[in-house]
Write a protein that holds these residues in place. Sequence first.
Motif, PDB file in Angstrom:
ATOM      1  N   LYS A  46       0.826  -1.217   0.000  1.00 21.64           N
ATOM      2  CA  LYS A  46       0.000   0.000   0.000  1.00 21.64           C
ATOM      3  C   LYS A  46       0.863   1.272   0.000  1.00 21.64           C
ATOM      4  CE  LYS A  46      -2.061  -1.131   3.909  1.00 21.64           C
ATOM      5  NZ  LYS A  46      -1.314  -2.355   4.252  1.00 21.64           N
ATOM      6  N   SER A  47       1.817   1.309   0.921  1.00 25.85           N
ATOM      7  CA  SER A  47       2.687   2.496   0.984  1.00 25.85           C
ATOM      8  C   SER A  47       3.499   2.636  -0.288  1.00 25.85           C
ATOM      9  CB  SER A  47       3.653   2.398   2.163  1.00 25.85           C
ATOM     10  OG  SER A  47       2.950   2.240   3.356  1.00 25.85           O
ATOM     11  N   THR A  48       3.922   1.512  -0.823  1.00 18.96           N
ATOM     12  CA  THR A  48       4.733   1.542  -2.036  1.00 18.96           C
ATOM     13  C   THR A  48       3.958   2.177  -3.192  1.00 18.96           C
ATOM     14  OG1 THR A  48       5.805  -0.454  -1.229  1.00 18.96           O
ATOM     15  CG2 THR A  48       6.185   0.115  -3.523  1.00 18.96           C
ATOM     16  N   PHE A 168      -2.624  10.052   1.662  1.00 20.92           N
ATOM     17  CA  PHE A 168      -2.498   9.862   3.107  1.00 20.92           C
ATOM     18  C   PHE A 168      -2.057   8.433   3.369  1.00 20.92           C
ATOM     19  CE2 PHE A 168      -5.687  13.184   2.639  1.00 20.92           C
ATOM     20  CZ  PHE A 168      -5.361  14.083   3.636  1.00 20.92           C
ATOM     21  N   ASP A 169      -0.929   8.259   4.020  1.00 13.94           N
ATOM     22  CA  ASP A 169      -0.457   6.900   4.296  1.00 13.94           C
ATOM     23  C   ASP A 169      -0.620   6.567   5.771  1.00 13.94           C
ATOM     24  OD1 ASP A 169       0.644   4.431   4.267  1.00 13.94           O
ATOM     25  OD2 ASP A 169       2.646   5.052   3.638  1.00 13.94           O
ATOM     26  N   GLU A 170      -1.691   5.894   6.097  1.00 21.24           N
ATOM     27  CA  GLU A 170      -1.937   5.478   7.475  1.00 21.24           C
ATOM     28  C   GLU A 170      -1.631   6.576   8.476  1.00 21.24           C
ATOM     29  OE1 GLU A 170      -0.578   1.640   8.713  1.00 21.24           O
ATOM     30  OE2 GLU A 170      -0.553   0.971   6.632  1.00 21.24           O
ATOM     31  N   VAL A 171      -2.241   7.721   8.255  1.00 17.43           N
ATOM     32  CA  VAL A 171      -1.862   8.883   9.052  1.00 17.43           C
ATOM     33  C   VAL A 171      -2.332   8.784  10.496  1.00 17.43           C
ATOM     34  CG1 VAL A 171      -1.683  10.438   7.100  1.00 17.43           C
ATOM     35  CG2 VAL A 171      -3.869  10.183   8.254  1.00 17.43           C
TER      36      VAL A 171
HETATM   37 MG   LIG Z   1       2.572   1.191   4.814  1.00 21.12          MG
END
Ligand SMILES: [Mg+2]
Lengths: 248, 238
Positions: A46-48, A168-171
Amino acid sequence: MKRSEALIEIDNIHKSFGDFEVLKGISLSVNEGEAVCIIGPSGSGKSTVLRCINGLLPIDEGFIRVGNHRVHELRSEKEMRPLRHQVSMVFQQYNLFPHKTALENIMMAPIQVLGHERAEVEDRARKLLEKVRLGNKADSYPGMLSGGQQQRVAIARALAMQPEVILFDEVTAALDPETVKEVLLTIRELVDDGLTCILVTHEMKFAREVADRVCFTDRGLIVENAPPADLFDNPQDPRTREFLGQVL
Amino acid sequence: MFGLDYSWLADPAYQNWLVTGVINTLELAALSSSVAILIGMLGALGLSLRVFWLDALIEFFVEVFRNTPPLLQMLFAYFTLSTLGLKTTDPVTGLEVPLLSAFACACISLSLFGGALAIEAFRSGLETMPKAITEAGRSLGYSRWARFWRIEVPIASRVCLPSLTNILTNLFKTTSQASVITVPELMYYAGQIYNDTFRTLEVMILILIIYVVLVSILSYGMSRLEAYLTLPGYGKGQ
Ligand SMILES: [Mg+2]
Ligand SMILES: Nc1ncnc2c1ncn2[C@@H]1O[C@H](COP(=O)(O)OP(=O)(O)OP(=O)(O)O)[C@@H](O)[C@H]1O
Protein backbone atom coordinates in the motif's frame (compact mmCIF):
# COMPACT_ATOMS: atom_id res chain seq x y z
CA MET A 1 -13.30 7.23 -22.53
CA LYS A 2 -13.81 7.62 -18.81
CA ARG A 3 -10.27 6.56 -18.08
CA SER A 4 -8.47 9.30 -19.91
CA GLU A 5 -10.50 11.90 -18.04
CA ALA A 6 -9.28 10.58 -14.70
CA LEU A 7 -7.01 12.84 -12.69
CA ILE A 8 -4.78 9.93 -11.75
CA GLU A 9 -4.20 6.99 -14.02
CA ILE A 10 -2.05 4.06 -12.97
CA ASP A 11 -1.62 1.22 -15.39
CA ASN A 12 -0.04 -2.11 -14.63
CA ILE A 13 2.82 -0.91 -12.45
CA HIS A 14 5.51 -3.28 -11.24
CA LYS A 15 8.06 -2.63 -8.56
CA SER A 16 10.67 -4.91 -7.02
CA PHE A 17 13.09 -4.48 -4.18
CA GLY A 18 15.91 -6.79 -5.15
CA ASP A 19 14.33 -10.14 -5.94
CA PHE A 20 11.18 -9.32 -4.08
CA GLU A 21 8.35 -8.11 -6.31
CA VAL A 22 6.23 -5.81 -4.16
CA LEU A 23 3.87 -4.50 -6.84
CA LYS A 24 2.80 -7.07 -9.40
CA GLY A 25 0.78 -5.03 -11.83
CA ILE A 26 -1.38 -2.49 -10.07
CA SER A 27 -3.91 -0.49 -12.07
CA LEU A 28 -6.10 2.21 -10.66
CA SER A 29 -7.69 5.39 -11.84
CA VAL A 30 -8.98 8.18 -9.67
CA ASN A 31 -11.27 10.93 -10.83
CA GLU A 32 -11.11 14.50 -9.72
CA GLY A 33 -12.81 14.98 -6.36
CA GLU A 34 -12.85 11.29 -5.62
CA ALA A 35 -11.75 9.78 -2.31
CA VAL A 36 -10.27 6.32 -2.74
CA CYS A 37 -9.30 4.22 0.25
CA ILE A 38 -6.73 1.47 0.01
CA ILE A 39 -6.98 -1.29 2.57
CA GLY A 40 -5.12 -4.53 2.88
CA PRO A 41 -2.79 -6.59 5.02
CA SER A 42 0.56 -5.31 6.17
CA GLY A 43 3.26 -5.65 3.53
CA SER A 44 0.82 -5.86 0.64
CA GLY A 45 2.38 -2.80 -1.00
CA LYS A 46 0.00 0.00 0.00
CA SER A 47 2.69 2.50 0.98
CA THR A 48 4.73 1.54 -2.04
CA VAL A 49 1.86 2.46 -4.37
CA LEU A 50 1.56 5.90 -2.80
CA ARG A 51 5.31 6.48 -2.97
CA CYS A 52 5.30 5.56 -6.65
CA ILE A 53 2.40 7.90 -7.40
CA ASN A 54 4.30 10.93 -6.18
CA GLY A 55 7.59 9.79 -7.62
CA LEU A 56 9.39 9.09 -4.35
CA LEU A 57 10.06 5.61 -5.72
CA PRO A 58 10.82 4.92 -9.38
CA ILE A 59 8.80 2.07 -10.86
CA ASP A 60 10.25 -0.80 -12.88
CA GLU A 61 7.45 -1.09 -15.37
CA GLY A 62 4.10 0.50 -16.10
CA PHE A 63 2.50 3.87 -16.51
CA ILE A 64 1.57 6.57 -14.01
CA ARG A 65 -0.08 9.82 -14.95
CA VAL A 66 -1.17 12.53 -12.54
CA GLY A 67 -2.86 15.45 -14.28
CA ASN A 68 -0.60 16.00 -17.24
CA HIS A 69 2.54 14.67 -15.57
CA ARG A 70 3.75 11.30 -16.71
CA VAL A 71 5.33 10.38 -13.41
CA HIS A 72 7.19 7.30 -14.66
CA GLU A 73 9.06 9.48 -17.14
CA LEU A 74 10.29 12.03 -14.61
CA ARG A 75 13.91 11.32 -13.82
CA SER A 76 15.40 14.12 -11.72
CA GLU A 77 14.09 15.88 -8.65
CA LYS A 78 14.00 19.02 -10.72
CA GLU A 79 11.62 17.44 -13.20
CA MET A 80 9.47 16.32 -10.27
CA ARG A 81 9.10 19.85 -8.93
CA PRO A 82 5.80 20.66 -10.74
CA LEU A 83 4.43 17.28 -9.62
CA ARG A 84 5.22 18.13 -5.99
CA HIS A 85 3.02 21.16 -6.40
CA GLN A 86 0.17 18.99 -7.59
CA VAL A 87 0.52 15.99 -5.26
CA SER A 88 1.13 16.25 -1.52
CA MET A 89 1.68 13.41 0.86
CA VAL A 90 1.07 12.92 4.57
CA PHE A 91 2.93 10.09 6.24
CA GLN A 92 2.33 7.75 9.12
CA GLN A 93 5.11 9.21 11.25
CA TYR A 94 4.37 12.87 11.79
CA ASN A 95 7.55 14.00 10.14
CA LEU A 96 7.42 17.72 10.74
CA PHE A 97 10.73 19.55 10.70
CA PRO A 98 11.64 19.74 14.39
CA HIS A 99 13.63 22.97 14.07
CA LYS A 100 10.71 25.00 12.75
CA THR A 101 7.49 26.11 14.42
CA ALA A 102 4.13 24.83 13.23
CA LEU A 103 3.60 27.96 11.15
CA GLU A 104 7.11 27.84 9.68
CA ASN A 105 6.69 24.17 8.82
CA ILE A 106 3.67 25.09 6.74
CA MET A 107 5.28 28.13 5.14
CA MET A 108 8.68 26.67 4.28
CA ALA A 109 8.07 24.78 1.08
CA PRO A 110 5.64 27.22 -0.58
CA ILE A 111 8.24 29.97 -0.11
CA GLN A 112 11.46 28.01 -0.62
CA VAL A 113 10.32 25.53 -3.25
CA LEU A 114 7.43 27.18 -5.06
CA GLY A 115 8.80 30.69 -4.65
CA HIS A 116 5.52 32.18 -3.48
CA GLU A 117 5.28 35.57 -1.79
CA ARG A 118 5.99 35.35 1.96
CA ALA A 119 3.10 37.57 3.10
CA GLU A 120 0.61 35.66 0.99
CA VAL A 121 1.97 32.31 2.21
CA GLU A 122 1.77 33.39 5.85
CA ASP A 123 -1.83 34.38 5.33
CA ARG A 124 -2.54 31.02 3.71
CA ALA A 125 -0.68 29.14 6.47
CA ARG A 126 -2.62 30.86 9.25
CA LYS A 127 -5.91 30.05 7.56
CA LEU A 128 -4.87 26.43 7.20
CA LEU A 129 -3.92 26.26 10.87
CA GLU A 130 -7.40 27.57 11.67
CA LYS A 131 -8.87 24.98 9.38
CA VAL A 132 -7.15 22.14 11.25
CA ARG A 133 -8.18 23.86 14.53
CA LEU A 134 -4.67 24.74 15.61
CA GLY A 135 -4.76 28.51 15.17
CA ASN A 136 -3.38 28.95 18.68
CA LYS A 137 -0.38 26.67 18.05
CA ALA A 138 1.28 28.67 15.27
CA ASP A 139 4.43 29.33 17.28
CA SER A 140 4.77 25.91 18.90
CA TYR A 141 7.58 23.62 17.88
CA PRO A 142 6.58 20.10 16.81
CA GLY A 143 8.12 18.67 19.97
CA MET A 144 5.59 20.63 22.02
CA LEU A 145 2.59 19.24 20.15
CA SER A 146 0.73 15.97 20.65
CA GLY A 147 0.87 13.34 17.92
CA GLY A 148 -2.58 14.26 16.67
CA GLN A 149 -1.72 17.94 16.60
CA GLN A 150 1.51 17.26 14.74
CA GLN A 151 -0.38 15.18 12.23
CA ARG A 152 -2.86 17.98 11.66
CA VAL A 153 0.01 20.43 11.12
CA ALA A 154 1.43 17.93 8.63
CA ILE A 155 -1.92 17.95 6.82
CA ALA A 156 -1.91 21.75 6.79
CA ARG A 157 1.65 21.65 5.46
CA ALA A 158 0.56 19.34 2.65
CA LEU A 159 -2.42 21.61 1.87
CA ALA A 160 -0.19 24.69 1.76
CA MET A 161 1.35 23.34 -1.43
CA GLN A 162 -2.13 23.86 -2.95
CA PRO A 163 -2.17 20.34 -4.33
CA GLU A 164 -4.90 18.79 -6.43
CA VAL A 165 -4.32 15.43 -4.78
CA ILE A 166 -3.29 14.41 -1.29
CA LEU A 167 -1.98 10.96 -0.49
CA PHE A 168 -2.50 9.86 3.11
CA ASP A 169 -0.46 6.90 4.30
CA GLU A 170 -1.94 5.48 7.48
CA VAL A 171 -1.86 8.88 9.05
CA THR A 172 -3.65 7.74 12.18
CA ALA A 173 -1.77 4.49 12.73
CA ALA A 174 0.72 5.99 15.21
CA LEU A 175 -1.89 7.91 17.20
CA ASP A 176 -3.77 7.02 20.33
CA PRO A 177 -7.52 6.46 19.88
CA GLU A 178 -8.53 9.83 21.32
CA THR A 179 -6.50 11.85 18.81
CA VAL A 180 -7.39 9.61 15.89
CA LYS A 181 -10.85 11.18 15.86
CA GLU A 182 -9.66 14.75 15.47
CA VAL A 183 -7.36 13.81 12.57
CA LEU A 184 -10.06 11.80 10.81
CA LEU A 185 -12.45 14.71 11.22
CA THR A 186 -9.95 16.99 9.52
CA ILE A 187 -9.53 14.57 6.63
CA ARG A 188 -13.26 14.10 6.29
CA GLU A 189 -13.68 17.85 5.86
CA LEU A 190 -11.11 17.86 3.07
CA VAL A 191 -12.93 15.05 1.30
CA ASP A 192 -16.22 16.94 1.71
CA ASP A 193 -14.53 20.02 0.22
CA GLY A 194 -13.95 17.93 -2.89
CA LEU A 195 -10.20 17.42 -2.65
CA THR A 196 -9.00 14.33 -4.47
CA CYS A 197 -7.58 11.92 -1.91
CA ILE A 198 -6.03 8.50 -1.84
CA LEU A 199 -6.03 7.16 1.68
CA VAL A 200 -4.27 4.09 2.95
CA THR A 201 -6.02 3.27 6.18
CA HIS A 202 -6.76 0.64 8.77
CA GLU A 203 -9.83 2.51 9.94
CA MET A 204 -12.54 0.46 8.22
CA LYS A 205 -15.41 2.47 9.60
CA PHE A 206 -13.82 5.66 8.35
CA ALA A 207 -13.16 4.11 4.93
CA ARG A 208 -16.76 3.06 4.66
CA GLU A 209 -17.99 6.53 5.55
CA VAL A 210 -15.74 8.77 3.47
CA ALA A 211 -14.60 6.72 0.51
CA ASP A 212 -16.20 6.82 -2.91
CA ARG A 213 -14.33 3.63 -3.67
CA VAL A 214 -12.31 1.14 -1.68
CA CYS A 215 -9.47 -0.96 -3.03
CA PHE A 216 -8.36 -4.09 -1.30
CA THR A 217 -4.71 -5.00 -1.94
CA ASP A 218 -3.06 -8.29 -1.27
CA ARG A 219 0.49 -9.33 -2.13
CA GLY A 220 1.10 -6.62 -4.66
CA LEU A 221 -2.22 -6.76 -6.48
CA ILE A 222 -5.51 -4.92 -6.23
CA VAL A 223 -7.81 -7.82 -5.58
CA GLU A 224 -11.03 -5.91 -5.38
CA ASN A 225 -12.04 -2.36 -6.21
CA ALA A 226 -15.60 -1.32 -5.43
CA PRO A 227 -17.80 1.26 -3.68
CA PRO A 228 -17.55 0.79 0.08
CA ALA A 229 -21.05 -0.58 0.52
CA ASP A 230 -20.32 -3.34 -2.00
CA LEU A 231 -16.84 -4.13 -0.82
CA PHE A 232 -17.63 -4.26 2.86
CA ASP A 233 -21.07 -5.85 2.72
CA ASN A 234 -20.71 -8.05 -0.29
CA PRO A 235 -17.05 -8.83 -0.95
CA GLN A 236 -16.53 -10.89 -4.10
CA ASP A 237 -13.04 -12.26 -3.58
CA PRO A 238 -12.29 -14.84 -0.88
CA ARG A 239 -9.14 -12.97 0.12
CA THR A 240 -11.17 -9.82 0.76
CA ARG A 241 -13.64 -11.82 2.80
CA GLU A 242 -10.88 -13.37 4.86
CA PHE A 243 -9.22 -10.01 5.51
CA LEU A 244 -12.48 -8.32 6.45
CA GLY A 245 -13.29 -11.23 8.68
CA GLN A 246 -10.10 -10.59 10.59
CA VAL A 247 -10.36 -6.83 10.95
CA LEU A 248 -14.08 -6.21 11.35
CA MET B 1 55.77 35.74 45.18
CA PHE B 2 57.34 32.26 45.00
CA GLY B 3 60.38 33.97 43.55
CA LEU B 4 58.53 34.60 40.28
CA ASP B 5 59.60 37.75 38.52
CA TYR B 6 56.99 39.44 36.36
CA SER B 7 58.69 42.84 36.15
CA TRP B 8 59.19 42.31 32.37
CA LEU B 9 55.46 42.57 31.94
CA ALA B 10 55.75 46.29 32.52
CA ASP B 11 57.72 46.63 29.29
CA PRO B 12 55.39 47.98 26.56
CA ALA B 13 57.29 46.01 23.92
CA TYR B 14 56.41 42.71 25.59
CA GLN B 15 52.86 43.84 26.24
CA ASN B 16 52.60 44.62 22.57
CA TRP B 17 53.90 41.17 21.62
CA LEU B 18 51.42 39.47 23.88
CA VAL B 19 48.49 41.45 22.51
CA THR B 20 49.59 40.84 18.92
CA GLY B 21 50.09 37.17 19.73
CA VAL B 22 46.59 36.85 21.16
CA ILE B 23 45.06 38.64 18.19
CA ASN B 24 46.89 36.43 15.70
CA THR B 25 45.93 33.30 17.62
CA LEU B 26 42.30 34.38 17.59
CA GLU B 27 42.42 35.16 13.88
CA LEU B 28 44.03 31.86 13.08
CA ALA B 29 41.53 29.96 15.20
CA ALA B 30 38.51 31.82 13.83
CA LEU B 31 39.54 31.41 10.20
CA SER B 32 40.51 27.77 10.40
CA SER B 33 37.44 26.88 12.50
CA SER B 34 35.08 28.44 9.96
CA VAL B 35 36.72 26.69 7.04
CA ALA B 36 36.86 23.42 9.00
CA ILE B 37 33.12 23.58 9.69
CA LEU B 38 32.41 24.24 6.03
CA ILE B 39 34.66 21.33 5.01
CA GLY B 40 32.89 19.18 7.58
CA MET B 41 29.44 19.99 6.19
CA LEU B 42 30.41 19.58 2.55
CA GLY B 43 32.34 16.39 3.27
CA ALA B 44 29.37 14.89 5.08
CA LEU B 45 27.09 15.95 2.21
CA GLY B 46 29.52 14.31 -0.20
CA LEU B 47 29.42 11.08 1.79
CA SER B 48 25.63 11.13 1.91
CA LEU B 49 25.46 11.16 -1.90
CA ARG B 50 26.90 7.64 -1.92
CA VAL B 51 28.94 8.07 -5.06
CA PHE B 52 31.66 5.47 -4.99
CA TRP B 53 34.69 7.52 -6.03
CA LEU B 54 33.62 10.53 -3.95
CA ASP B 55 33.23 8.32 -0.88
CA ALA B 56 36.70 6.89 -1.40
CA LEU B 57 38.19 10.35 -1.84
CA ILE B 58 36.59 11.76 1.29
CA GLU B 59 37.41 8.69 3.37
CA PHE B 60 41.02 8.95 2.27
CA PHE B 61 41.16 12.62 3.21
CA VAL B 62 39.64 11.95 6.62
CA GLU B 63 41.98 9.03 7.34
CA VAL B 64 45.10 10.97 6.37
CA PHE B 65 44.30 14.04 8.43
CA ARG B 66 42.87 12.24 11.41
CA ASN B 67 45.68 9.72 11.73
CA THR B 68 48.76 11.92 11.36
CA PRO B 69 50.14 14.46 13.84
CA PRO B 70 48.82 17.95 13.12
CA LEU B 71 52.34 19.30 13.62
CA LEU B 72 53.57 17.13 10.77
CA GLN B 73 50.65 18.32 8.65
CA MET B 74 51.56 21.90 9.31
CA LEU B 75 55.25 21.44 8.51
CA PHE B 76 54.26 19.50 5.42
CA ALA B 77 51.90 22.27 4.30
CA TYR B 78 54.51 24.92 5.01
CA PHE B 79 57.37 23.26 3.15
CA THR B 80 55.38 22.01 0.18
CA LEU B 81 53.30 25.13 -0.29
CA SER B 82 56.22 27.50 0.17
CA THR B 83 58.44 25.56 -2.22
CA LEU B 84 55.75 25.70 -4.88
CA GLY B 85 57.30 29.10 -5.40
CA LEU B 86 54.07 30.99 -5.76
CA LYS B 87 55.08 34.62 -5.52
CA THR B 88 53.24 37.86 -5.63
CA THR B 89 54.29 41.50 -5.50
CA ASP B 90 53.47 43.31 -2.31
CA PRO B 91 51.44 46.35 -3.40
CA VAL B 92 52.90 48.52 -0.61
CA THR B 93 56.59 47.74 -0.67
CA GLY B 94 56.84 46.51 -4.24
CA LEU B 95 58.85 43.50 -3.07
CA GLU B 96 58.44 39.91 -4.18
CA VAL B 97 56.87 37.91 -1.35
CA PRO B 98 55.59 34.34 -1.19
CA LEU B 99 51.93 34.21 -2.15
CA LEU B 100 51.21 31.93 0.76
CA SER B 101 52.54 33.37 3.98
CA ALA B 102 53.34 31.15 6.96
CA PHE B 103 50.03 32.34 8.37
CA ALA B 104 48.18 31.18 5.26
CA CYS B 105 49.94 27.80 5.35
CA ALA B 106 49.04 27.35 9.02
CA CYS B 107 45.45 28.31 8.25
CA ILE B 108 45.20 25.83 5.40
CA SER B 109 46.71 22.98 7.38
CA LEU B 110 44.57 23.64 10.46
CA SER B 111 41.43 23.93 8.34
CA LEU B 112 42.09 20.57 6.75
CA PHE B 113 42.89 18.94 10.09
CA GLY B 114 39.75 20.38 11.73
CA GLY B 115 37.76 19.68 8.58
CA ALA B 116 38.62 15.99 8.67
CA LEU B 117 37.41 15.76 12.27
CA ALA B 118 34.31 17.83 11.47
CA ILE B 119 33.36 15.55 8.57
CA GLU B 120 33.18 12.68 11.04
CA ALA B 121 31.07 14.74 13.43
CA PHE B 122 28.61 15.93 10.78
CA ARG B 123 28.43 12.49 9.27
CA SER B 124 27.29 10.98 12.55
CA GLY B 125 24.89 13.88 12.98
CA LEU B 126 23.36 13.21 9.57
CA GLU B 127 23.12 9.51 10.33
CA THR B 128 20.70 10.25 13.16
CA MET B 129 18.40 12.03 10.70
CA PRO B 130 15.09 10.16 10.67
CA LYS B 131 14.38 8.84 7.18
CA ALA B 132 10.87 10.23 7.52
CA ILE B 133 12.23 13.78 7.66
CA THR B 134 14.25 13.32 4.50
CA GLU B 135 11.21 11.85 2.80
CA ALA B 136 9.04 14.76 3.90
CA GLY B 137 11.59 17.12 2.36
CA ARG B 138 11.58 15.20 -0.90
CA SER B 139 7.80 15.03 -1.08
CA LEU B 140 7.65 18.80 -0.63
CA GLY B 141 9.89 19.22 -3.65
CA TYR B 142 13.18 20.16 -1.99
CA SER B 143 16.23 19.39 -4.11
CA ARG B 144 19.10 17.44 -2.54
CA TRP B 145 21.06 20.65 -2.07
CA ALA B 146 18.16 22.60 -0.54
CA ARG B 147 17.26 19.70 1.70
CA PHE B 148 20.81 19.61 2.95
CA TRP B 149 21.08 23.28 3.85
CA ARG B 150 17.54 23.99 4.94
CA ILE B 151 16.62 20.79 6.73
CA GLU B 152 19.51 18.45 7.40
CA VAL B 153 22.21 20.90 8.44
CA PRO B 154 20.01 22.73 10.98
CA ILE B 155 18.88 19.46 12.55
CA ALA B 156 22.20 17.59 12.37
CA SER B 157 24.21 20.55 13.68
CA ARG B 158 22.22 20.48 16.85
CA VAL B 159 22.93 16.81 17.28
CA CYS B 160 26.66 17.12 16.69
CA LEU B 161 27.24 20.39 18.51
CA PRO B 162 28.88 18.75 21.55
CA SER B 163 31.42 16.92 19.41
CA LEU B 164 31.90 20.06 17.37
CA THR B 165 32.77 21.92 20.58
CA ASN B 166 35.47 19.33 21.25
CA ILE B 167 36.85 19.69 17.77
CA LEU B 168 36.97 23.48 17.91
CA THR B 169 38.64 23.41 21.33
CA ASN B 170 41.16 20.95 20.01
CA LEU B 171 41.75 23.10 16.95
CA PHE B 172 42.19 26.21 19.08
CA LYS B 173 44.95 24.54 21.06
CA THR B 174 46.56 23.21 17.92
CA THR B 175 47.00 26.76 16.58
CA SER B 176 49.96 27.01 18.99
CA GLN B 177 51.88 24.70 16.65
CA ALA B 178 51.92 27.44 14.05
CA SER B 179 54.75 28.98 16.09
CA VAL B 180 56.98 26.26 14.65
CA ILE B 181 56.56 27.68 11.16
CA THR B 182 57.13 31.23 12.46
CA VAL B 183 53.52 32.40 12.53
CA PRO B 184 53.60 35.21 15.11
CA GLU B 185 50.81 33.92 17.31
CA LEU B 186 50.75 33.67 21.09
CA MET B 187 53.10 30.70 21.46
CA TYR B 188 55.59 32.24 19.06
CA TYR B 189 55.79 35.47 21.07
CA ALA B 190 56.04 33.48 24.29
CA GLY B 191 59.26 31.98 22.92
CA GLN B 192 60.48 35.40 21.88
CA ILE B 193 59.83 36.79 25.33
CA TYR B 194 61.58 34.06 27.30
CA ASN B 195 64.51 34.07 24.90
CA ASP B 196 64.80 37.76 25.69
CA THR B 197 64.12 37.68 29.41
CA PHE B 198 65.14 34.11 30.39
CA ARG B 199 61.95 34.08 32.51
CA THR B 200 60.78 30.78 31.01
CA LEU B 201 58.62 29.62 33.90
CA GLU B 202 56.93 32.99 34.37
CA VAL B 203 56.18 33.31 30.67
CA MET B 204 54.83 29.76 30.47
CA ILE B 205 52.55 30.28 33.45
CA LEU B 206 51.18 33.45 31.92
CA ILE B 207 50.66 31.83 28.51
CA LEU B 208 48.99 28.87 30.17
CA ILE B 209 46.56 31.17 31.92
CA ILE B 210 45.83 33.04 28.70
CA TYR B 211 45.04 29.76 26.89
CA VAL B 212 42.85 28.59 29.74
CA VAL B 213 40.89 31.84 29.63
CA LEU B 214 40.54 31.85 25.83
CA VAL B 215 39.51 28.21 25.58
CA SER B 216 37.07 28.61 28.47
CA ILE B 217 35.44 31.53 26.69
CA LEU B 218 35.15 29.36 23.58
CA SER B 219 33.53 26.46 25.41
CA TYR B 220 31.26 28.80 27.34
CA GLY B 221 30.18 30.36 24.05
CA MET B 222 29.53 26.95 22.56
CA SER B 223 27.47 25.82 25.54
CA ARG B 224 25.40 28.99 25.28
CA LEU B 225 24.90 28.32 21.58
CA GLU B 226 23.84 24.78 22.39
CA ALA B 227 21.32 26.01 24.93
CA TYR B 228 20.04 28.61 22.47
CA LEU B 229 19.61 26.04 19.71
CA THR B 230 17.95 23.40 21.87
CA LEU B 231 14.52 22.64 20.50
CA PRO B 232 11.66 22.22 22.91
CA GLY B 233 10.58 18.59 22.84
CA TYR B 234 13.42 17.45 20.58
CA GLY B 235 16.76 15.85 21.49
CA LYS B 236 18.05 17.53 24.65
CA GLY B 237 14.91 19.60 25.00
CA GLN B 238 12.79 16.55 25.78
MG1 LIG C 1 2.57 1.19 4.81
N1 LIG D 1 12.93 0.33 0.56
C1 LIG D 1 12.59 -0.97 0.64
N2 LIG D 1 13.52 -1.94 0.46
C2 LIG D 1 13.18 -3.24 0.52
N3 LIG D 1 11.94 -3.69 0.77
C3 LIG D 1 10.98 -2.78 0.97
C4 LIG D 1 11.24 -1.38 0.92
N4 LIG D 1 10.09 -0.72 1.16
C5 LIG D 1 9.16 -1.68 1.35
N5 LIG D 1 9.68 -2.90 1.23
C6 LIG D 1 8.95 -4.17 1.35
O1 LIG D 1 7.88 -4.13 0.45
C7 LIG D 1 6.72 -4.72 1.01
C8 LIG D 1 5.57 -3.78 0.91
O2 LIG D 1 5.83 -2.64 1.69
P1 LIG D 1 4.78 -1.49 1.93
O3 LIG D 1 5.39 -0.54 2.87
O4 LIG D 1 4.30 -0.97 0.63
O5 LIG D 1 3.60 -2.31 2.64
P2 LIG D 1 2.28 -1.74 3.27
O6 LIG D 1 1.16 -2.40 2.55
O7 LIG D 1 2.29 -0.26 3.31
O8 LIG D 1 2.33 -2.34 4.73
P3 LIG D 1 1.95 -1.64 6.12
O9 LIG D 1 0.48 -1.80 6.27
O10 LIG D 1 2.69 -2.48 7.13
O11 LIG D 1 2.42 -0.24 6.08
C9 LIG D 1 7.08 -5.09 2.44
O12 LIG D 1 7.30 -6.47 2.49
C10 LIG D 1 8.33 -4.34 2.72
O13 LIG D 1 9.17 -5.09 3.56
